[in-house]
Scaffold this active site. Structure first.
Site, PDB file in Angstrom:
ATOM      1  N   GLY A  55       0.817  -1.204   0.000  1.00  0.00           N
ATOM      2  CA  GLY A  55       0.000   0.000   0.000  1.00  0.00           C
ATOM      3  C   GLY A  55       0.851   1.255   0.000  1.00  0.00           C
ATOM      4  O   GLY A  55       1.720   1.410   0.839  1.00  0.00           O
ATOM      5  N   THR A  56       0.565   2.144  -0.967  1.00  0.00           N
ATOM      6  CA  THR A  56       1.423   3.305  -1.135  1.00  0.00           C
ATOM      7  C   THR A  56       0.805   4.270  -2.128  1.00  0.00           C
ATOM      8  O   THR A  56       0.013   3.871  -2.967  1.00  0.00           O
ATOM      9  CB  THR A  56       2.805   2.888  -1.686  1.00  0.00           C
ATOM     10  OG1 THR A  56       3.549   2.250  -0.666  1.00  0.00           O
ATOM     11  CG2 THR A  56       3.628   4.049  -2.173  1.00  0.00           C
ATOM     12  N   THR A  57       1.223   5.520  -2.032  1.00  0.00           N
ATOM     13  CA  THR A  57       1.062   6.462  -3.134  1.00  0.00           C
ATOM     14  C   THR A  57       2.389   7.152  -3.354  1.00  0.00           C
ATOM     15  O   THR A  57       2.964   7.720  -2.415  1.00  0.00           O
ATOM     16  CB  THR A  57      -0.008   7.525  -2.825  1.00  0.00           C
ATOM     17  OG1 THR A  57      -1.250   6.895  -2.560  1.00  0.00           O
ATOM     18  CG2 THR A  57      -0.173   8.476  -4.005  1.00  0.00           C
TER      19      THR A  57
END
Length: 205
Positions: free
Chosen positions: A8-10
């Site tokens: 999970g990341t941006t």
């Protein structure tokens, strides 16, 4: 039993007329657990080259270590600069060679060399693309909404910083796997540096 992995990341990247800007948030998750609120997702790998990471924490950290080692070896043996394209091609080849047991990693390679500013994305099996603005990770659809609307050619470094903050903030507010603080770094013709937390907080209001 369900297996969990830190994911999970941006992350985002933007090419400006006088710099390349990269940004991320700092939340790391393992299943439904927030495993870290201060996870590092931007890594400087050379004087004017940096990598952003999305995917499995262990996989992305291992890849960054490999790249740093290869750049150091190249510099020490050839006494020459490592180009952004060379760094991207190296990582693309590494990921492609492990495609049957892939590293869970989506990377942005950003930097400056004698041919100018560059921005690449690399997918988990080594697919390589160069573009003017990019986003990766679970929050990328939200970040792209901002980038598609507000990016323009010839943006200044300061305008790029503001756009990176807005893009990551948008993803952080809507993507369940993105959160924590916003981190932004700049690479210009002379150096790599992080934008101060105070400035980011002001822009994120």
């Amino acid at each position: 039993m369900q297996q969990t992995r830190e994911t999970g990341t941006t992350t985002v990247g933007i090419i400006c007329k006088d710099a390349v800007i990269i940004g991320s948030e700092s939340k790391s998750t393992s299943g439904y657990l927030v495993s870290s609120k201060i996870a590092q997702k931007i890594y400087q790998v050379d004087d004017r080259i940096a990598v952003t990471t999305a995917g499995g924490a262990g996989d992305t950290q291992a890849i960054v270590r490999m790249l740093k080692a290869e750049i150091s070896l190249y510099r020490n043996t050839r006494n020459a600069d490592f180009t952004v394209k060379a760094a991207s091609m190296l990582l693309s080849n590494i990921l492609n060679s492990y495609r049957y047991y892939p590293y869970i990693a989506m990377l942005i390679i950003a930097g400056y060399d004698s041919s100018g500013f560059h921005l690449y994305t690399i997918d988990p099996v080594g697919g390589l693309e160069e573009d003017r603005y990019v986003a990766t990770g679970s929050g990328s659809p939200f970040a792209y909404g901002v980038l598609e609307n507000d990016f323009r050619e010839g943006m200044t470094k300061e305008e790029g910083i503001k756009l990176a903050v807005r893009a990551v903030r948008s993803a952080r507010e809507r993507d369940i796997y993105s959160g924590g603080k916003i981190v932004v770094a700049t690479i210009d013709r002379s150096s790599f540096e992080y934008v101060s937390e105070d400035k980011i907080k002001e822009l994120a209001k």
